[in-house]
Scaffold this motif. Structure first.
Motif, short mmCIF file in Angstrom:
data_model
loop_
_atom_site.label_atom_id
_atom_site.label_comp_id
_atom_site.label_asym_id
_atom_site.label_seq_id
_atom_site.Cartn_x
_atom_site.Cartn_y
_atom_site.Cartn_z
N GLU A 6 2.97 1.73 -5.68
CA GLU A 6 3.17 3.16 -5.87
C GLU A 6 4.62 3.49 -6.17
OE1 GLU A 6 1.74 5.62 -2.79
OE2 GLU A 6 -0.24 4.72 -2.69
N THR A 7 4.82 4.50 -6.99
CA THR A 7 6.13 5.11 -7.20
C THR A 7 5.96 6.59 -6.91
OG1 THR A 7 5.61 5.31 -9.56
CG2 THR A 7 6.95 3.43 -8.89
N THR A 8 6.54 7.02 -5.82
CA THR A 8 6.37 8.40 -5.36
C THR A 8 7.59 9.24 -5.73
OG1 THR A 8 7.36 7.89 -3.22
CG2 THR A 8 4.98 7.53 -3.45
N SER A 9 7.52 10.50 -5.34
CA SER A 9 8.66 11.39 -5.58
C SER A 9 9.87 10.92 -4.80
CB SER A 9 8.28 12.82 -5.18
OG SER A 9 7.98 12.89 -3.79
N HIS A 10 9.63 10.32 -3.63
CA HIS A 10 10.75 9.80 -2.84
C HIS A 10 11.42 8.65 -3.57
CE1 HIS A 10 12.66 7.57 0.54
NE2 HIS A 10 12.98 8.80 0.91
N THR A 11 10.62 7.83 -4.27
CA THR A 11 11.18 6.72 -5.05
C THR A 11 12.13 7.25 -6.13
OG1 THR A 11 9.10 5.53 -4.68
CG2 THR A 11 10.60 4.65 -6.34
N TYR A 12 11.68 8.26 -6.87
CA TYR A 12 12.52 8.87 -7.91
C TYR A 12 13.76 9.53 -7.28
CZ TYR A 12 9.38 8.15 -11.86
OH TYR A 12 8.64 7.59 -12.86
N THR A 55 0.81 -1.22 0.00
CA THR A 55 0.00 0.00 0.00
C THR A 55 0.84 1.27 0.00
OG1 THR A 55 -0.13 -0.12 2.41
CG2 THR A 55 -1.91 -1.16 1.17
N SER A 56 2.14 1.16 0.16
CA SER A 56 3.01 2.33 0.13
C SER A 56 4.31 1.96 -0.57
CB SER A 56 3.30 2.84 1.55
OG SER A 56 4.12 1.93 2.24
N SER A 57 5.14 2.97 -0.78
CA SER A 57 6.40 2.75 -1.51
C SER A 57 7.55 2.40 -0.58
CB SER A 57 6.75 4.02 -2.30
OG SER A 57 6.98 5.11 -1.41
N ILE A 58 7.28 2.18 0.71
CA ILE A 58 8.36 1.92 1.66
C ILE A 58 9.12 0.66 1.28
CG2 ILE A 58 8.88 1.42 4.07
CD1 ILE A 58 6.50 3.11 4.85
N THR A 59 8.38 -0.38 0.90
CA THR A 59 9.02 -1.65 0.56
C THR A 59 9.92 -1.51 -0.65
OG1 THR A 59 7.03 -2.74 1.41
CG2 THR A 59 8.59 -4.09 0.17
N THR A 60 9.42 -0.93 -1.72
CA THR A 60 10.22 -0.77 -2.93
C THR A 60 11.36 0.21 -2.72
OG1 THR A 60 8.65 0.93 -3.68
CG2 THR A 60 8.26 -1.32 -4.42
N ASP A 61 11.12 1.25 -1.93
CA ASP A 61 12.18 2.22 -1.65
C ASP A 61 13.35 1.60 -0.91
OD1 ASP A 61 10.56 4.01 -2.88
OD2 ASP A 61 10.05 5.16 -1.09
N VAL A 91 6.71 15.93 -9.08
CA VAL A 91 7.95 16.65 -8.82
C VAL A 91 7.72 17.62 -7.66
CG1 VAL A 91 9.68 18.21 -9.76
CG2 VAL A 91 8.67 16.45 -11.21
N ASP A 92 8.52 17.47 -6.63
CA ASP A 92 8.37 18.29 -5.45
C ASP A 92 9.71 18.83 -5.00
OD1 ASP A 92 9.57 16.03 -4.55
OD2 ASP A 92 8.06 15.52 -3.04
N THR A 93 9.73 19.41 -3.82
CA THR A 93 10.95 20.03 -3.29
C THR A 93 12.07 19.01 -3.11
OG1 THR A 93 9.53 21.60 -2.12
CG2 THR A 93 11.83 21.50 -1.44
N VAL A 94 11.72 17.80 -2.70
CA VAL A 94 12.74 16.78 -2.44
C VAL A 94 13.51 16.45 -3.72
CG1 VAL A 94 13.13 14.41 -1.67
CG2 VAL A 94 11.41 15.82 -0.54
N MET A 95 12.82 16.31 -4.84
CA MET A 95 13.50 15.98 -6.09
C MET A 95 14.42 17.11 -6.53
SD MET A 95 10.47 13.97 -8.19
CE MET A 95 11.58 13.55 -9.52
N ASN A 115 19.52 10.16 -6.42
CA ASN A 115 20.62 10.25 -5.46
C ASN A 115 21.69 9.21 -5.76
OD1 ASN A 115 21.79 11.41 -3.05
ND2 ASN A 115 21.24 9.52 -2.01
N ALA A 116 21.28 8.05 -6.29
CA ALA A 116 22.26 7.02 -6.66
C ALA A 116 23.20 7.54 -7.74
CB ALA A 116 21.54 5.76 -7.14
#
Length: 688
Positions: A300-306, A253-259, A341-345, A311-312
């Motif tokens: 889900e693929t969120t901005s944090h995922t990208y 249900t969230s991107s934590i696992t994939t992240d 696209v947000d501030t983190v990206m 960062n890699a």
């Protein structure tokens, strides 16, 4: 009439009996007896009047009548009218006298039922509560150990889980999924073993025998494989396959696992790992589109995922790929009407330029900041500090420090217009000070000094130790201020003074080393400036070695800078040159701090004969034969026992004697920056 007389005699007998027994019976029994009679009278009175139509109304009336009757009896007793009280009680009809009100019987029945439901607890319920309490205490203990990062949490979690399994086998209690998840969490967070991922997966396999693993279980096991991204990736796609074929309830249900998988690849810091992270991201997006109708919106693929994938690439210095991913995501947002696209990206992209140390880093970071504002993405304090960092690391850009200062002024103006977290903090000012420490411009010293003075005076923001060391670096690198050694020493004294008022402003050996470095590189000035610099060096070194400054002790860089100062500031023909050098060297040997810098600078102020007098006989024979160059590691271990670095430095062989003498004034070749401050690598004098 006969019946009334009999009733009169009966109640007269009761009152007499009550009065006699009041001296012999307990007060509780006496009160109970009187109350019983009063209740009978009240019941008869209520039936005669016929005013109570329901049990609730009768109860209320009884209470009021009872209170009224008590007050009347009290008055009559005080007047001595016991007979009048009895007569009032018996002036009742025969029917009212003989009738018995059974309307209150339901009260006793309800009380008995309530007692059965609330006060009585069966043994099986008590036993279950005890088991729940025992389970809670076991899991709470494991949780506390995990939060404290105690490795014993693994053993306690294993013991607690096995105990719950035994309860389940006995039919007393069924183990819960949380106990296995705590076991996995204990391994992932507290274990220092390289095989903690394998241990976590073994627990996951054991969990399948007793209860179904959840997405949280798989996620924790994946985080245990931080150092082995291949295994983390395998577990992720095993989870996705299990969701579609075995257990549809395993919904991500969230991107934590994939992240977590992408983060494991990003931490490798190689170009190949960054490429692998991007391919996984593309595969996850394809999986989402090709999944069944009931599953396609779960992944889900969120901005944090990208941001993780960007960062890699940032860690490998591939700034172009970072900007390409950002531009692609902006295009897809415009095409699909999304706003990922947000501030983190943007922060990741700006930070990538800061890490690149390219001459274009500052200008590109500023351009991304302008682009953020144009597209409606609000920058935060991290954004501005990253832009400042990019300017401070723009090697080769002559106006980098001035541009950084202009960005700082923009932060101040923006924070005044919209009071928020955009107000510059100590990190912001320190980054600009670092930019000035890298600037070759003559205005670097006054600009940096003015900024530090503002921080000290306004305390908005307050300076820290890095603020002082940055300005000391500016002074040490200056080539125009002949009194830079004295200025550096005065700034150090200011730091020591403020440290007495603020405990968080603790001086470090770095500040002392930079002052010694400023003294060592004052050799290009006149003789008066040299004498002044030498005096500052001796005073600073003596203060540091005396232990008068708490938590500050000399290190190998301290001794290296002091020997360099002697070599550069004391005339070659002076007898004090060799004596000072030998004194410092003996102290250095005593402290076990003969490091690379000391071994390199020692031949510049100590003669070969004096140096040989310090060495053990086997090493002297090696030098005289000239068959081998003497390295730092060949020296006695006691000389370098406290050196933190493992650098080596060769002692030149006797053949180097034929080389031409170099001037005593140091000619800078390169600047070496390390964790203990700045030191300039130079060649001065004749090498052995």
């Amino acid at each position: 009439m006969k019946q009334l007389v009999l009733c009169y005699l009966f109640f007269f007998f009761l009152n007499t009996l009550t009065k006699i027994h009041s001296f012999f019976l307990p007060s509780q029994f006496h009160s109970s007896f009187c109350n019983t009679k009063q209740v009978l009278v009240i019941r008869s009175s209520d039936q005669k009047e016929g005013t109570a139509s329901s049990s609730v109304e009768k109860q209320d009336g009884e209470r009021l009548q009872l209170d009224r009757t008590k007050e009347e009896r009290k008055i009559k007793q005080e007047e001595g009218g016991l007979l009048s009280q009895i007569l009032d009680d018996i002036i009742l009809s025969e029917d009212n006298m003989l009738s018995v009100d059974n309307s209150h019987d339901h009260i006793f029945d309800n009380t008995e039922k309530e007692y059965d439901q609330s006060d009585y607890e069966p043994s099986w319920r008590t036993q279950k509560l005890k088991l729940k309490s025992k389970r809670y205490n076991m899991l709470k203990e494991v949780t506390d150990l995990i939060e404290a990062r105690e490795e014993t949490a693994i053993e306690r979690a294993s013991s607690a889980t096995n105990k719950l399994i035994e309860m389940n086998e006995d039919g007393d209690y069924k183990p819960i999924v949380q106990s296995f998840n705590l076991w996995l969490q204990a391994i992932a967070k507290t274990s220092t073993s390289q095989k903690k991922g394998e241990k976590a997966e073994a627990v996951l396999t054991e969990m399948k025998k007793h209860c179904a693993p959840t997405v949280i279980s798989y996620t924790i096991a994946i985080t245990a494989y931080t150092d082995f991204p291949q295994e983390a990736e395998r577990l992720l796609f095993e989870l996705l396959e299990r969701q579609q074929t075995i257990d549809p309830s395993l919904v991500i249900t969230s991107s934590i696992t994939t992240d977590a998988v992408l983060h494991a690849w990003a931490e490798q810091g190689t170009e190949a790992s960054a490429e692998r992270a991007r391919r996984i991201l593309e595969r996850l997006e394809q999986w989402k589109l090709s999944a069944a109708d009931g599953l396609q919106n779960n992944l889900e693929t969120t901005s944090h995922t990208y941001s993780i994938v960007m960062n890699a690439y940032s860690k490998t210095g591939n700034v172009q790929e970072v900007e390409a991913m950002l531009a692609k995501r902006i295009y897809e947002d415009e095409k699909l009407g999304e706003k990922m696209v947000d501030t983190v990206m943007y922060n990741v992209a700006i930070k990538a330029w800061a890490l690149s140390k390219s001459p274009r880093a500052g200008s590109r970071a500023t351009a991304l900041l302008r682009q953020m504002k144009e597209t409606g993405v609000k920058p935060d304090i991290i954004t501005f500090n990253s832009v400042l960092s990019a300017w401070s690391k723009s090697s080769g850009h002559i106006n980098a420090a001035e541009e950084a200062e202009s960005v700082l002024k923009e932060m101040i103006v923006t924070s005044k217009e919209t009071p928020s977290s955009l107000r510059p903090n100590t990190v912001s000012y320190n980054t600009v000070l670092h930019a000035w420490s890298q600037s070759p411009q003559p205005i670097a010293v006054p600009r940096a000094s003015a900024m530090l003075e503002y921080m000290i005076r306004s305390q908005d923001p307050p300076p820290d130790i890095y603020s002082f060391t940055s300005v000391l670096n500016v002074l040490a690198k200056s080539k125009t201020y002949s009194d830079k050694a004295l200025k550096a020493r005065m700034l150090l004294d200011k730091l020591l003074e403020l440290s007495q008022q603020k405990k968080e402003l603790k001086p470090s050996v770095i500040a002392f080393n930079i002052v010694l470095n400023a003294c060592a590189f004052s050799a290009s000035f006149d003789e008066d400036a040299k004498k002044q610099a030498l005096q500052v060096a001796v005073t600073t070194f003596s203060q540091l070695r005396s232990g008068s400054v708490k938590a500050c002790a000399p290190d190998d860089v301290t001794y290296g800078n002091m020997i360099k100062a002697i070599a550069n500031l004391v005339p070659k023909k002076s007898q004090q040159r060799g004596k000072l050098g030998m004194t410092i060297m003996r102290q250095c040997m005593e402290d076990g701090l003969v490091g690379e810098m000391v071994w390199k600078e020692l031949p510049n102020c100590v003669s070969r004969k004096a140096l040989e007098s310090l060495l053990p006989q086997p090493l002297i024979e090696i030098i005289r034969r000239g068959g081998k160059s003497l390295e730092l590691v060949d020296l006695p271990r006691s000389w370098r026992r406290n050196v933190k670095t493992k650098a080596r430095r060769k002692l030149p062989s006797r053949k180097s004697k034929t080389r031409k003498e170099e001037p005593s004034v140091a000619t800078t070749r390169s600047v070496i920056k390390g964790p203990r401050g700045i030191s300039e690598a130079s060649w001065t004098g004749k090498e052995l």
